[in-house]
Design a protein around this motif. Structure first.
Motif, PDB file in Angstrom:
ATOM      1  N   ASN A  71      27.600  15.830  -0.494  1.00  9.29           N
ATOM      2  CA  ASN A  71      26.229  15.544  -0.776  1.00  9.29           C
ATOM      3  C   ASN A  71      27.072  13.710  -0.819  1.00  9.29           C
ATOM      4  O   ASN A  71      27.573  13.316  -0.673  1.00  9.29           O
ATOM      5  N   ALA A  72      24.850  13.108  -0.573  1.00  7.16           N
ATOM      6  CA  ALA A  72      24.874  11.571  -0.571  1.00  7.16           C
ATOM      7  C   ALA A  72      25.192  11.011  -1.444  1.00  7.16           C
ATOM      8  O   ALA A  72      26.230   9.701  -1.851  1.00  7.16           O
ATOM      9  N   ALA A  73      24.671  11.559  -3.447  1.00  8.14           N
ATOM     10  CA  ALA A  73      24.837  10.699  -4.727  1.00  8.14           C
ATOM     11  C   ALA A  73      26.133  11.050  -5.064  1.00  8.14           C
ATOM     12  O   ALA A  73      26.635   9.492  -5.539  1.00  8.14           O
ATOM     13  N   MET A  74      26.974  11.729  -4.093  1.00  7.28           N
ATOM     14  CA  MET A  74      28.939  11.269  -4.379  1.00  7.28           C
ATOM     15  C   MET A  74      29.351   9.795  -3.876  1.00  7.28           C
ATOM     16  O   MET A  74      30.075   9.530  -4.465  1.00  7.28           O
ATOM     17  N   ILE A  75      28.538   9.396  -2.810  1.00 11.03           N
ATOM     18  CA  ILE A  75      29.576   8.244  -2.169  1.00 11.03           C
ATOM     19  C   ILE A  75      28.789   7.953  -2.390  1.00 11.03           C
ATOM     20  O   ILE A  75      28.940   6.310  -2.741  1.00 11.03           O
ATOM     21  N   ALA A  76      27.165   7.754  -2.901  1.00  9.91           N
ATOM     22  CA  ALA A  76      26.891   6.169  -3.396  1.00  9.91           C
ATOM     23  C   ALA A  76      27.733   5.841  -4.759  1.00  9.91           C
ATOM     24  O   ALA A  76      27.834   5.011  -5.095  1.00  9.91           O
ATOM     25  N   ALA A  77      27.879   7.205  -5.831  1.00 13.05           N
ATOM     26  CA  ALA A  77      28.745   6.620  -6.914  1.00 13.05           C
ATOM     27  C   ALA A  77      30.208   5.730  -6.685  1.00 13.05           C
ATOM     28  O   ALA A  77      30.303   5.343  -7.509  1.00 13.05           O
ATOM     29  N   CYS A  78      30.548   6.665  -6.074  1.00 12.11           N
ATOM     30  CA  CYS A  78      32.240   5.936  -5.448  1.00 12.11           C
ATOM     31  C   CYS A  78      31.761   4.535  -4.595  1.00 12.11           C
ATOM     32  O   CYS A  78      32.776   3.505  -4.444  1.00 12.11           O
ATOM     33  N   GLY A  79      30.431   4.674  -4.450  1.00 23.57           N
ATOM     34  CA  GLY A  79      29.811   3.170  -3.181  1.00 23.57           C
ATOM     35  C   GLY A  79      30.105   2.361  -4.205  1.00 23.57           C
ATOM     36  O   GLY A  79      30.632   0.796  -4.403  1.00 23.57           O
ATOM     37  N   TYR A  80      29.420   2.219  -5.664  1.00 27.37           N
ATOM     38  CA  TYR A  80      28.960   1.105  -6.086  1.00 27.37           C
ATOM     39  C   TYR A  80      30.277   0.792  -7.035  1.00 27.37           C
ATOM     40  O   TYR A  80      30.459   0.043  -7.388  1.00 27.37           O
ATOM     41  N   TYR A  81      32.014   1.608  -6.911  1.00 18.22           N
ATOM     42  CA  TYR A  81      32.534   1.090  -8.108  1.00 18.22           C
ATOM     43  C   TYR A  81      33.526   0.288  -7.201  1.00 18.22           C
ATOM     44  O   TYR A  81      34.342  -0.834  -7.167  1.00 18.22           O
ATOM     45  N   ARG A  82      33.148   0.848  -5.850  1.00 13.71           N
ATOM     46  CA  ARG A  82      33.900   0.041  -4.223  1.00 13.71           C
ATOM     47  C   ARG A  82      33.369  -1.855  -4.668  1.00 13.71           C
ATOM     48  O   ARG A  82      33.778  -2.190  -4.809  1.00 13.71           O
ATOM     49  N   PHE A  83      32.000  -0.944  -4.284  1.00 12.59           N
ATOM     50  CA  PHE A  83      31.456  -3.067  -4.480  1.00 12.59           C
ATOM     51  C   PHE A  83      31.083  -3.473  -6.143  1.00 12.59           C
ATOM     52  O   PHE A  83      31.817  -4.784  -5.926  1.00 12.59           O
ATOM     53  N   GLY A 140      32.079   1.395   3.230  1.00  8.39           N
ATOM     54  CA  GLY A 140      32.823   2.382   3.833  1.00  8.39           C
ATOM     55  C   GLY A 140      33.127   3.393   2.238  1.00  8.39           C
ATOM     56  O   GLY A 140      34.430   2.691   2.327  1.00  8.39           O
ATOM     57  N   VAL A 141      32.710   5.255   2.652  1.00  9.18           N
ATOM     58  CA  VAL A 141      33.823   5.907   1.472  1.00  9.18           C
ATOM     59  C   VAL A 141      34.767   6.953   2.497  1.00  9.18           C
ATOM     60  O   VAL A 141      34.231   7.032   3.252  1.00  9.18           O
ATOM     61  N   ASN A 142      35.672   7.053   1.327  1.00  5.34           N
ATOM     62  CA  ASN A 142      36.307   7.864   2.135  1.00  5.34           C
ATOM     63  C   ASN A 142      36.086   9.004   1.354  1.00  5.34           C
ATOM     64  O   ASN A 142      35.320   9.137   0.137  1.00  5.34           O
ATOM     65  N   HIS A 143      35.330  10.591   2.218  1.00 10.23           N
ATOM     66  CA  HIS A 143      34.376  11.555   1.522  1.00 10.23           C
ATOM     67  C   HIS A 143      35.586  12.456   0.745  1.00 10.23           C
ATOM     68  O   HIS A 143      34.907  13.100  -0.357  1.00 10.23           O
ATOM     69  N   LEU A 144      36.841  12.639   0.484  1.00 12.49           N
ATOM     70  CA  LEU A 144      37.525  12.702  -0.559  1.00 12.49           C
ATOM     71  C   LEU A 144      36.997  12.242  -1.536  1.00 12.49           C
ATOM     72  O   LEU A 144      36.805  12.699  -2.498  1.00 12.49           O
ATOM     73  N   GLU A 145      37.567  11.096  -2.089  1.00  9.43           N
ATOM     74  CA  GLU A 145      36.907  10.357  -3.160  1.00  9.43           C
ATOM     75  C   GLU A 145      35.405  10.838  -3.395  1.00  9.43           C
ATOM     76  O   GLU A 145      35.831  10.197  -4.694  1.00  9.43           O
TER      77      GLU A 145
END
Ligand code: KG4
Ligand code: ZN
Length: 335
Positions: A304-316, A108-113
């Protein structure tokens, strides 16, 4: 590592496939702007219903455009907040279903992050420590980042967010919704000739934009200026008022961000959020900063969702995986 990102926090239904937190393989966005424009702002129930209609087609489009099958996806990242509860729920439930059926980890990603991590996409290379100014419809946060996922909020808005101020000012001037792009467009034909106040809030990195908005309203309502689209008369026009407002907001954002960056001796300044697509803000920040500035291209500044995927990568990478009991957090903060 290929991450499927899903974003439904507000009025854009978006999905994206991003490789290694950087390379965008697809990034389709279904915008609801035209629907909400009829009402002059976002209607939450209409937004959730539109997400229900658009989410599966947009995920399919993201997969097709990326040329990948489910076997190629390594994880799902989804926005959990802040945002509209009914809108967030659509994205989170779809993400859970995909994670369950595909046997994929989910985060789960924080939108601001997510907005901040738009700066890691494509060829951008941020260097820590940095400060990031996040300016969106709901937030104006100045954040110090010393590493991935490490945030210190230096300042935030005490009243209206920058984007909210643009939206309200556009309504006052009869320029329609969404206000930011409308003010920017109208400003092209005007000069910043109206005296509007700046709230410096000296000694803090906080912002306040309700004063400048109210001053604009008083000018319009008090009929001290006759706001006319007609440029030929001698009176300040609608475009002069738009240009004056834009300049007042941008001047405060740039001055306070550069001052904080100098004081903290950071290596870079990052800009993020929908208002970061404003041309004057981008130009003035680059012009007035002795410290290197990174700004995502406009389409990566707005939702956009690319930024969510980018943040998700660093969370993983940091081992942050969520379970299927993941909830939404409409009032989520950065820290
Ligand atoms: O980040 P975003 O797409 O959604 C939120 O997370 O809120 O930001 C939307 C905000 C709106 O208030 C919109 O008016 C503003 O960003 N915005 C702009 C521009 N484009 C979008 N503000 C100023 N200039 C722009 N060009
Ligand atoms: Zn946003």
């Amino acid at each position: 590592m290929k991450i499927l990102g899903i974003e439904t926090s507000c009025d854009e239904t978006a999905a994206a496939v991003v490789a290694d937190g950087k390379r965008i393989l697809s990034n389709p966005i279904a915008s609801q702007v035209e629907i909400h424009a009829r009402y002059g702002g976002i209607v939450p129930e209409v937004a959730s219903r539109q997400h229900i209609l658009a989410i599966i087609p947009i995920v399919q489009q993201a997969m097709t455009e990326a040329g990948v099958s489910w076997n190629n996806i390594d994880g799902v990242a989804v926005t959990v907040g802040p945002g509209l509860a009914g809108s967030l729920l659509v994205g989170v439930n779809v993400a859970k279903t995909l994670a369950l059926t595909g046997g994929l980890p989910m985060t789960g990603v924080n939108h601001l992050e997510g907005h901040i991590y738009a700066n890691w996409l494509n060829s951008c290379q941020p260097h820590f420590p940095l400060i990031c100014l996040i300016v969106s419809g709901g937030h104006s946060d100045l954040v110090l980042m010393k590493g991935h996922g490490d945030y210190v909020v230096l300042g935030r808005t005490r009243d209206d967010a920058a984007g909210e101020a643009f939206d309200k000012a556009a309504r006052i001037l009869g320029l329609g919704y969404p206000g930011g792009p409308a003010i920017q467009e109208a400003s092209k034909n005007g000069t910043a000739s109206l005296k509007l106040p700046r709230a410096w809030l000296k000694g803090t990195s906080d912002f306040s934009f309700s004063g400048v908005k109210t001053a604009l309203l008083r000018l319009v309502e008090g009929d001290k200026v006759s706001l006319s689209a007609n440029q030929s008369n001698q009176l300040p026009s609608q475009s002069d008022a738009a240009a004056s407002f834009q300049e007042a907001v941008v001047e405060v954002l740039v001055t306070k961000t550069v001052a904080a960056a100098k004081e903290l001796r950071v290596k870079q300044i990052l800009l993020a959020g929908g208002v970061a697509s404003n041309k004057l803000l981008r130009h003035w920040l680059v012009e007035n900063s002795p410290i290197p500035v990174l700004i995502p291209e406009p389409v990566l500044c707005t939702d956009n969702a690319a930024m969510i995927a980018a943040c998700g990568y660093y969370r993983f990478q940091a081992g942050k995986v969520d379970g299927l009991d993941l909830d939404v957090f409409p009032s989520l903060k950065l820290t």
